[in-house]
Write an enzyme that holds these catalytic residues in place. Structure first.
Site: not given
Length: 180
Positions: A23, A121, A97
């Site tokens: 990420k 998320s 996200s």
């Protein structure tokens, strides 16, 4: 635990050669990390986020998975890379996200994906993209994350199968234990 001492034995790590998405909130040395913000468009860290060092050292990293600016807004739209789309229906969001990692997994671009979770998320994008996301307990997550913006935020794995999620979770934990 499996894998301890692999460096001394010159054996490849658990993720050797696997395509892994990290990420865009976690630093990987030498890989552009924008945190989803135009302010960091050209930021290239020189050090790894502690847990990602062992996890990513031998993995075949894809580009960082997209995230929204500081993981804040509700949809996967951000000003550095644009909109992330759900690979099953490009008119839909991949959710949350960590949607970039979930979309990359569902599209077959990566084998594993790292994410973070405070309010869904990891779990919501996994559901939207038909992959598996695990939100570890905060206590487990603290074992491989030295600092957290929010006390209940955690770092965790995503994959297409539960077995692969377990492999990545084990790797994240083993990497942290090896950090001095």
């Amino acid at each position: 635990m499996r894998g301890e001492g692999r460096e001394a034995e010159a054996e490849p790590g658990w993720l050797c050669g696997l395509p892994v998405a990290i990420k865009d909130l976690a630093d990987v040395a030498g890989v552009r990390t924008t945190y989803g913000s135009p302010i960091f468009r050209d930021h290239v860290p020189t050090r790894h986020t502690p847990w990602s060092n062992g996890s990513s050292a031998e993995a075949a990293l894809s580009s960082p998975s997209r995230t929204r600016r500081n993981s804040a807004p509700a949809l996967d739209v951000q000003r550095v890379f644009g909109r992330t789309r759900n690979p099953w229906n490009t008119a839909l969001t991949p959710g949350g996200s960590t949607g970039g990692g979930a979309a990359a997994l569902a599209a077959g671009e990566v084998w594993l994906a790292h994410g973070s979770d405070h309010a869904g998320s990891l779990r919501r994008p996994a559901t939207y993209c038909s992959v598996v996301g695990l939100r570890p307990s905060p206590a487990r997550s603290r074992a491989y994350v030295q600092q957290s913006v929010l006390a209940l935020s955690v770092q965790g794995p995503m994959a297409r199968t539960v077995t692969d999620v377990a492999l990545f979770l084990d790797t994240m934990g083993a990497s942290a234990r090896a950090i001095p």
